[in-house]
Design an enzyme around this catalytic site. Structure first.
Site, PDB file in Angstrom:
ATOM      1  N   GLY A  10      -7.229 -25.767 -64.044  1.00  0.00           N
ATOM      2  CA  GLY A  10      -6.166 -25.954 -65.027  1.00  0.00           C
ATOM      3  C   GLY A  10      -5.459 -24.641 -65.290  1.00  0.00           C
ATOM      4  CG  PHE A  11      -2.031 -22.826 -68.285  1.00  0.00           C
ATOM      5  CD1 PHE A  11      -1.448 -21.717 -67.689  1.00  0.00           C
ATOM      6  CD2 PHE A  11      -2.064 -22.900 -69.677  1.00  0.00           C
ATOM      7  CE1 PHE A  11      -0.915 -20.695 -68.461  1.00  0.00           C
ATOM      8  CE2 PHE A  11      -1.533 -21.897 -70.447  1.00  0.00           C
ATOM      9  CZ  PHE A  11      -0.961 -20.784 -69.850  1.00  0.00           C
ATOM     10  CB  ILE A  12      -6.553 -21.958 -70.152  1.00  0.00           C
ATOM     11  CG1 ILE A  12      -5.310 -22.156 -71.028  1.00  0.00           C
ATOM     12  CG2 ILE A  12      -7.466 -20.870 -70.751  1.00  0.00           C
ATOM     13  CD1 ILE A  12      -5.592 -22.631 -72.448  1.00  0.00           C
ATOM     14  CG  ASP A  31      -9.861 -28.996 -62.448  1.00  0.00           C
ATOM     15  OD1 ASP A  31      -9.524 -28.087 -63.230  1.00  0.00           O
ATOM     16  OD2 ASP A  31      -9.289 -30.109 -62.411  1.00  0.00           O
ATOM     17  N   GLY A  36      -5.217 -30.479 -63.815  1.00  0.00           N
ATOM     18  CA  GLY A  36      -5.245 -29.216 -63.075  1.00  0.00           C
ATOM     19  C   GLY A  36      -4.618 -29.421 -61.702  1.00  0.00           C
ATOM     20  CB  THR A  95     -11.442 -36.820 -70.749  1.00  0.00           C
ATOM     21  OG1 THR A  95     -10.878 -37.830 -69.951  1.00  0.00           O
ATOM     22  CG2 THR A  95     -11.618 -35.550 -69.945  1.00  0.00           C
ATOM     23  CE1 TYR A 149      -6.935 -32.400 -76.826  1.00  0.00           C
ATOM     24  CE2 TYR A 149      -5.493 -31.403 -78.459  1.00  0.00           C
ATOM     25  CZ  TYR A 149      -6.281 -31.290 -77.340  1.00  0.00           C
ATOM     26  OH  TYR A 149      -6.430 -30.076 -76.726  1.00  0.00           O
ATOM     27  CE  LYS A 153     -11.202 -29.740 -77.092  1.00  0.00           C
ATOM     28  NZ  LYS A 153     -11.783 -29.639 -75.711  1.00  0.00           N
TER      29      LYS A 153
END
Ligand code: UDP
Length: 323
Positions: A10-12, A31, A36, A95, A149, A153
């Site tokens: 992914g990005f981070i 991943d 990603g 997820t 979301y 989290k």
């Protein structure tokens, strides 16, 4: 050290791979390429200390095997991006909760330290600015998709802290505020890559709502440095840390700054939230982290300001898609 990074394409995650490899460590990325992309890690494929597995972090057997080979685990695999979250709520909740359960359970068996990437979304509609780690979380109704979301989290955080308290698993929770930089895609809603893409294509920049809502954007390289350093600090174990910049900007001002940086004639199109997301969508007016805790733990503070961030994203888009 051997690091396992779920969501590492992914990005981070891909920037965290760069950071850890740059520090001389080994990195294994897991991943499923749902959000990603191989493009994010292509430059690492020939690195002798880099490995990757394209599969899901929902698989206990696979995660057990990879955790076994690692010294430290970064759990970044998650459904992210407001647009994706609103469009795919089942996938988001499943997820975010299930993969974290799997990662923590397997890490706990082997007592491997885990960093759980959380989000500033958990503060929800709180107006107790700047947000402190010990402050209340103020979420909205369960009928509003966005809060699913935040809640998923928050459950991840509860679970991580429960493993720390009950099973003595060393965990760290990092609440990431708006993180930006090269390789971030605007496909799932993130505002800066969207504005930059629109500006470079001479399209109107889509400002949602009035544009008066404010955010603080942090460069991904500052964020990954924080993530790497947090896991080196014994005192950070069992703790939650805000990771973000305190330099606030309104989204309308941001649009003007992107237009200026791109030297384009793009206009600004105001799009109502209902049209951009869904009926009843709720946005946060302001979101500012209190970063005293991470600063006193590891001496961290951001080094790249908003102009540097915009410049970097514009440069990366110009190189990727010549205009
Ligand atoms: N936003 C916008 N235009 C876009 C995408 C996002 O005006 O094309 C706004 C969005 O409504 C929010 C802010 O920009 O107020 C930041 O959005 P992003 O999805 O990047 O992160 P968020 O802070 O919502 O998690």
């Amino acid at each position: 050290m051997r690091y396992l990074i779920t969501g590492g394409a992914g990005f981070i995650g891909s920037h965290l791979s760069d950071e850890l490899l740059g520090r001389g460590h080994r990195v294994h990325v897991l991943d499923d390429l749902s959000t990603g992309s191989m493009d994010n890690i292509r430059h690492l494929k020939s690195h002798p200390a880099f490995e990757y597995t394209i599969d899901t972090a929902a698989s206990s057997r696979l995660v057990a095997e990879l955790v076994d080979d690692a010294d430290v685990v970064y759990h970044l695999a998650a459904a992210v991006g407001v647009e994706l979250i609103v469009e795919s709520p089942v996938r988001t909740i499943e997820t975010n909760v299930h993969c974290t359960e799997v990662v923590l359970a397997q890490a706990s068996k082997k007592k491997k330290p885990v960093l759980i990437a959380s989000t500033s979304e958990v503060y929800g509609k709180s107006d107790a600015l700047p947000f402190r780690e010990e402050g209340d979380l103020t979420l909205g109704a369960t009928s509003v998709g966005r809060w699913a979301y935040a809640c998923s989290k928050a459950v991840d955080e509860f679970l991580a802290i429960a493993y720390w308290k009950e099973r003595k698993l060393p965990i760290v929770v990092a609440r990431l505020f708006n993180t930006v930089g090269p390789r971030q895609t605007g496909r799932y809603g993130m505002v800066i890559p969207r504005f930059v893409r629109q500006a470079l294509a001479d399209q109107a920049l889509t400002v949602y709502g009035t544009g008066e809502q404010r955010r603080c954007f942090c460069h991904v390289q500052d964020v990954t440095r924080a993530l790497a350093d947090l896991m080196l600090n014994e005192e950070a174990r069992g703790e939650v840390f805000n990771v973000g910049s305190s330099e606030e900007v309104s989204i309308l001002d941001l649009a003007h700054r992107v237009i200026r940086e791109c030297s384009t004639e793009s206009e600004i199109a105001f799009i109502p939230y209902d049209e951009a997301y869904e009926d009843g969508f709720e946005d946060m007016h302001r979101r500012v982290p209190d970063t005293r805790k991470i600063n006193s733990a590891i001496g961290w503070e951001p080094t790249v300001g908003l102009d540097g961030i915009i410049g970097d994203v514009v440069d990366s888009h110009r190189t990727a898609v010549p205009v």
